[in-house]
Design a protein around this motif. Structure first.
Motif, PDB file in Angstrom:
ATOM      1  N   TYR A 104       2.377   6.549  12.770  1.00 47.15           N
ATOM      2  CA  TYR A 104       1.328   7.498  12.400  1.00 47.15           C
ATOM      3  C   TYR A 104       1.778   8.369  11.228  1.00 47.15           C
ATOM      4  N   PHE A 105       2.998   8.902  11.312  1.00 47.56           N
ATOM      5  CA  PHE A 105       3.483   9.761  10.232  1.00 47.56           C
ATOM      6  C   PHE A 105       3.744   8.962   8.949  1.00 47.56           C
ATOM      7  N   ILE A 106       4.177   7.729   9.090  1.00 47.10           N
ATOM      8  CA  ILE A 106       4.330   6.901   7.899  1.00 47.10           C
ATOM      9  C   ILE A 106       2.974   6.653   7.252  1.00 47.10           C
ATOM     10  N   GLY A 107       1.928   6.531   8.073  1.00 45.86           N
ATOM     11  CA  GLY A 107       0.578   6.407   7.524  1.00 45.86           C
ATOM     12  C   GLY A 107       0.187   7.624   6.700  1.00 45.86           C
ATOM     13  N   LEU A 108       0.569   8.821   7.155  1.00 47.11           N
ATOM     14  CA  LEU A 108       0.304  10.035   6.380  1.00 47.11           C
ATOM     15  C   LEU A 108       1.194  10.101   5.141  1.00 47.11           C
ATOM     16  N   TYR A 109       2.418   9.603   5.271  1.00 44.01           N
ATOM     17  CA  TYR A 109       3.318   9.492   4.107  1.00 44.01           C
ATOM     18  C   TYR A 109       2.694   8.612   3.031  1.00 44.01           C
ATOM     19  N   THR A 110       1.960   7.583   3.456  1.00 38.18           N
ATOM     20  CA  THR A 110       1.268   6.703   2.501  1.00 38.18           C
ATOM     21  C   THR A 110       0.381   7.503   1.562  1.00 38.18           C
ATOM     22  N   LYS A 111      -0.232   8.561   2.089  1.00 35.99           N
ATOM     23  CA  LYS A 111      -1.179   9.339   1.284  1.00 35.99           C
ATOM     24  C   LYS A 111      -0.491  10.237   0.268  1.00 35.99           C
ATOM     25  N   VAL A 112       0.747  10.641   0.544  1.00 35.11           N
ATOM     26  CA  VAL A 112       1.460  11.498  -0.415  1.00 35.11           C
ATOM     27  C   VAL A 112       2.478  10.715  -1.242  1.00 35.11           C
ATOM     28  N   TYR A 113       2.721   9.479  -0.863  1.00 31.62           N
ATOM     29  CA  TYR A 113       3.707   8.633  -1.553  1.00 31.62           C
ATOM     30  C   TYR A 113       3.463   8.553  -3.063  1.00 31.62           C
ATOM     31  N   PRO A 114       2.223   8.323  -3.538  1.00 31.17           N
ATOM     32  CA  PRO A 114       2.034   8.231  -4.991  1.00 31.17           C
ATOM     33  C   PRO A 114       2.472   9.497  -5.726  1.00 31.17           C
ATOM     34  N   ASN A 115       2.248  10.656  -5.105  1.00 29.12           N
ATOM     35  CA  ASN A 115       2.653  11.893  -5.775  1.00 29.12           C
ATOM     36  C   ASN A 115       4.160  12.107  -5.698  1.00 29.12           C
ATOM     37  N   LEU A 116       4.769  11.738  -4.569  1.00 33.70           N
ATOM     38  CA  LEU A 116       6.223  11.867  -4.444  1.00 33.70           C
ATOM     39  C   LEU A 116       6.944  11.070  -5.528  1.00 33.70           C
ATOM     40  N   THR A 117       6.412   9.901  -5.859  1.00 31.25           N
ATOM     41  CA  THR A 117       7.073   9.040  -6.851  1.00 31.25           C
ATOM     42  C   THR A 117       6.995   9.605  -8.261  1.00 31.25           C
ATOM     43  N   LYS A 118       6.168  10.616  -8.476  1.00 30.38           N
ATOM     44  CA  LYS A 118       6.136  11.280  -9.779  1.00 30.38           C
ATOM     45  C   LYS A 118       7.374  12.159  -9.977  1.00 30.38           C
ATOM     46  N   HIS A 119       8.028  12.509  -8.880  1.00 33.97           N
ATOM     47  CA  HIS A 119       9.119  13.482  -8.929  1.00 33.97           C
ATOM     48  C   HIS A 119      10.502  12.869  -8.766  1.00 33.97           C
ATOM     49  N   LYS A 121      12.667   8.874  -8.194  1.00 36.25           N
ATOM     50  CA  LYS A 121      12.626   7.424  -8.065  1.00 36.25           C
ATOM     51  C   LYS A 121      13.049   7.012  -6.652  1.00 36.25           C
ATOM     52  N   ASN A 122      12.745   5.782  -6.342  1.00 39.46           N
ATOM     53  CA  ASN A 122      13.298   5.117  -5.152  1.00 39.46           C
ATOM     54  C   ASN A 122      12.724   5.576  -3.823  1.00 39.46           C
ATOM     55  N   TYR A 123      11.582   6.256  -3.820  1.00 43.88           N
ATOM     56  CA  TYR A 123      10.924   6.446  -2.531  1.00 43.88           C
ATOM     57  C   TYR A 123      10.500   5.079  -2.000  1.00 43.88           C
ATOM     58  N   PRO A 124      10.831   4.769  -0.750  1.00 44.45           N
ATOM     59  CA  PRO A 124      10.476   3.451  -0.213  1.00 44.45           C
ATOM     60  C   PRO A 124       8.974   3.314  -0.022  1.00 44.45           C
ATOM     61  N   ALA A 125       8.471   2.133  -0.285  1.00 46.90           N
ATOM     62  CA  ALA A 125       7.053   1.867  -0.058  1.00 46.90           C
ATOM     63  C   ALA A 125       6.741   2.026   1.424  1.00 46.90           C
ATOM     64  N   PRO A 126       5.584   2.578   1.763  1.00 48.77           N
ATOM     65  CA  PRO A 126       5.244   2.782   3.182  1.00 48.77           C
ATOM     66  C   PRO A 126       5.349   1.517   4.016  1.00 48.77           C
ATOM     67  N   ASN A 127       4.911   0.381   3.491  1.00 49.47           N
ATOM     68  CA  ASN A 127       4.990  -0.859   4.268  1.00 49.47           C
ATOM     69  C   ASN A 127       6.429  -1.262   4.545  1.00 49.47           C
ATOM     70  N   ASP A 128       7.332  -0.940   3.629  1.00 49.63           N
ATOM     71  CA  ASP A 128       8.745  -1.222   3.865  1.00 49.63           C
ATOM     72  C   ASP A 128       9.274  -0.382   5.026  1.00 49.63           C
ATOM     73  N   LEU A 129       8.856   0.874   5.092  1.00 53.07           N
ATOM     74  CA  LEU A 129       9.272   1.712   6.220  1.00 53.07           C
ATOM     75  C   LEU A 129       8.678   1.208   7.525  1.00 53.07           C
ATOM     76  N   LEU A 130       7.413   0.829   7.490  1.00 51.55           N
ATOM     77  CA  LEU A 130       6.773   0.314   8.715  1.00 51.55           C
ATOM     78  C   LEU A 130       7.500  -0.907   9.254  1.00 51.55           C
ATOM     79  N   ALA A 131       7.995  -1.732   8.352  1.00 49.82           N
ATOM     80  CA  ALA A 131       8.711  -2.936   8.781  1.00 49.82           C
ATOM     81  C   ALA A 131      10.033  -2.613   9.462  1.00 49.82           C
ATOM     82  N   LYS A 132      10.538  -1.393   9.271  1.00 48.33           N
ATOM     83  CA  LYS A 132      11.821  -0.999   9.868  1.00 48.33           C
ATOM     84  C   LYS A 132      11.649  -0.347  11.235  1.00 48.33           C
ATOM     85  N   VAL A 133      10.394  -0.095  11.658  1.00 45.39           N
ATOM     86  CA  VAL A 133      10.161   0.559  12.951  1.00 45.39           C
ATOM     87  C   VAL A 133      10.283  -0.469  14.075  1.00 45.39           C
ATOM     88  N   LYS A 134      11.130  -0.192  15.034  1.00 42.32           N
ATOM     89  CA  LYS A 134      11.364  -1.091  16.164  1.00 42.32           C
ATOM     90  C   LYS A 134      11.420  -0.289  17.460  1.00 42.32           C
TER      91      LYS A 134
END
Length: 502
Positions: A104-119, A121-134
């Motif tokens: 759920y929180f990664i889903g919200l991170y998806t919404k701010v991710y484009p702005n974070l990358t302006k500041h 480099k190397n913020y992980p793509a949200p789908n990459d983080l989702l793939a790490k959840v186990k």
């Protein structure tokens, strides 16, 4: 390794052991294991804003003495830990917040991710983080009877060929990590590869543990994997956890108060931070009847005002691995944003806090076992506020930390009486003015007296190695640079002087 000469006084010689600082450091490879307590969820929200600083290898649900899901069969369980056995008695489940809140929180991170990358480099793509959840071992406290998706995932990472350590952050129980290690033992112990596998895993795994929240470290990991490095935080995290009002000096409490969080975090900083849990915020975690802090009337009964800080007791586990120039990852006794620790006398691979790692608290005039963490609260919170701004502001309108370099070496050997000339430089990416301060981190060194630094507020400073210093003693000098932006941001460099014989 090449040695260099530095400027000296009279005819004394100081030998430089290591070259210039600002050596590129690879991003720490981290796995989080969490039981979903409210403070875990707040720690996770902050962690998402710092994911560009890490190689995030895994995000794993686990259980603890405070939270477990039960096996769905009505099996009754009682805690091995005396405090929770007394509190909860026999249970079939306990305060389980589910296995979807990280997604759920990664889903919200998806919404701010484009702005974070302006500041940065190397913020992980949200789908990459989702793939790490186990989902790991969650049925009961200390559950490690059978492998799970999460434990097998950790096992795979510990056995892979990617070099470097894996920092296993234990936010709940140690049980899922213990199960991963047990699976490795079961598969390889009877084979000819066991010695090599055992050595590899022992060198690769590093645990940062916030309390023992089940008995699996003591019962399994410690006796069977004694060479695995451990940083054990049993005290220092308290200034960022539920007891913070009793621990944090009055002068720093405003950084954890409702007005500060309302202004800098909770509001007008995007959908992710809107969900950060605070006192009296009218939020409620499903499945946890003891999460009552969101009720304003309940908060007031406990002495809190609306939007006061609740807890991020697990955040020191990733603060420790942030490269802000303090070099604490070289040695946990150096101290950094994640606290300061001393090597255990019983186990040389285990680092612990407590009285042995206390720092002098200038507010109480006493040695304080939590001040090794508390001392960084203002800079940590300002850094958090910066990341919150990154969620919504343009690069031009937000602040970014200064970049510091040493012109002298980071490791110096010198005889008593030698003048050590210190020199650094800093640039601010936003063009802000920078403020220099050289100071002695006395507790991090072994020379236990105060030295006098000349011109400590200049880029260039100096001090004399004390005449009474002894061979092998160390002196830690920190170059601290702040900008004058909003929020004010701080970065560091550390110089370590080792005393040579006369």
């Amino acid at each position: 390794m090449k040695n260099k000469l530095i400027l000296i006084s009279v005819c004394f010689l100081a030998v430089v052991q290591q070259g210039m600082t600002q050596t590129k450091i690879s991003k720490p490879r981290v796995i989080i294991t969490t039981d979903g307590e409210v403070d875990d969820q707040d720690s996770f929200i902050r962690f998402l804003l710092y994911t560009n600083e890490f190689d995030v290898a895994g995000l794993v649900y686990s259980s603890s003495q405070w939270h477990y899901a039960g096996d769905g069969k009505g099996t009754v369980f009682i805690s091995e830990m005396p405090i929770t056995a007394k509190l909860y008695g026999q249970r079939t489940e306990l305060r389980w917040p589910g296995t979807d809140w990280m997604q759920y929180f990664i889903g919200l991170y998806t919404k701010v991710y484009p702005n974070l990358t302006k500041h940065a480099k190397n913020y992980p793509a949200p789908n990459d983080l989702l793939a790490k959840v186990k989902v790991g071992n969650i049925n009961f406290e200390g559950d490690m009877k059978f492998p799970t998706e999460g434990s097998d995932f950790i096992k795979k990472i510990l056995l892979d060929e990617k070099p470097g350590p894996v920092y296993l952050q234990i936010w709940g129980g140690t049980n899922t990590v213990a199960r991963a290690l047990k699976s490795i033992e079961e598969e390889y112990k009877s084979t000819s590869n066991w010695d090599a596998i055992y050595k590899k895993v022992s060198q690769k795994a590093v645990l940062y543990t916030v309390l023992d929240q089940d008995a699996t470290y003591q019962n399994y990991v410690a006796p069977n994997w004694p060479n695995i490095r451990v940083i054990y935080n049993s005290t220092q995290f308290g200034c960022l956890a539920y007891p913070w009002p009793r621990v944090v000096p009055d002068a720093l409490k405003s950084y954890l108060g409702g007005p500060w969080f309302a202004k800098h975090i909770k509001f007008n900083h995007g959908p992710l931070l809107e969900k950060y849990f605070l006192y009296g915020d009218n939020q409620k975690i499903p499945g946890d009847p003891e999460h009552t802090q969101g009720n304003l009337e309940e908060a007031k009964k406990s002495g809190f005002i609306q939007y006061d800080f609740i807890s991020e007791g697990d955040s020191p586990s990733f603060f420790h691995f942030l490269n802000v120039g303090l070099r604490n990852m070289e040695d946990a006794s150096y101290g950094g944003w994640g606290g300061r620790f001393t090597r255990s006398e019983k186990n040389p691979t285990r680092w612990e806090d407590g009285l042995s790692s206390a720092d002098y608290n200038p507010y109480t005039y006493k040695e304080d076992p939590t001040y090794s963490q508390t001392r960084w609260i203002d800079v940590l919170q300002n850094d958090f506020a910066m990341r919150a701004d990154w969620c919504v502001k343009s690069y031009k309108k937000a602040n970014h930390p200064p970049v510091i370099a040493l012109k002298t070496a980071k490791n110096i050997s010198a005889k008593p009486g030698v003048v050590i000339h210190l020199s650094g430089s800093a640039k601010d990416p936003d063009g802000n003015k920078v403020i220099y301060k050289w100071w002695q981190y006395k507790e991090a060194g072994t020379y236990n007296k105060t030295i006098e630094i000349q011109n400590p507020e200049n880029a260039d400073a100096s001090f004399i190695v004390p005449a009474d210093s002894k061979k092998g003693e160390t002196i830690h000098i920190i170059l601290e640079v702040k900008d004058n932006g909003s929020p004010q941001l701080t970065r560091y460099q550390r110089v370590i002087i080792t005393v040579l014989p006369q």
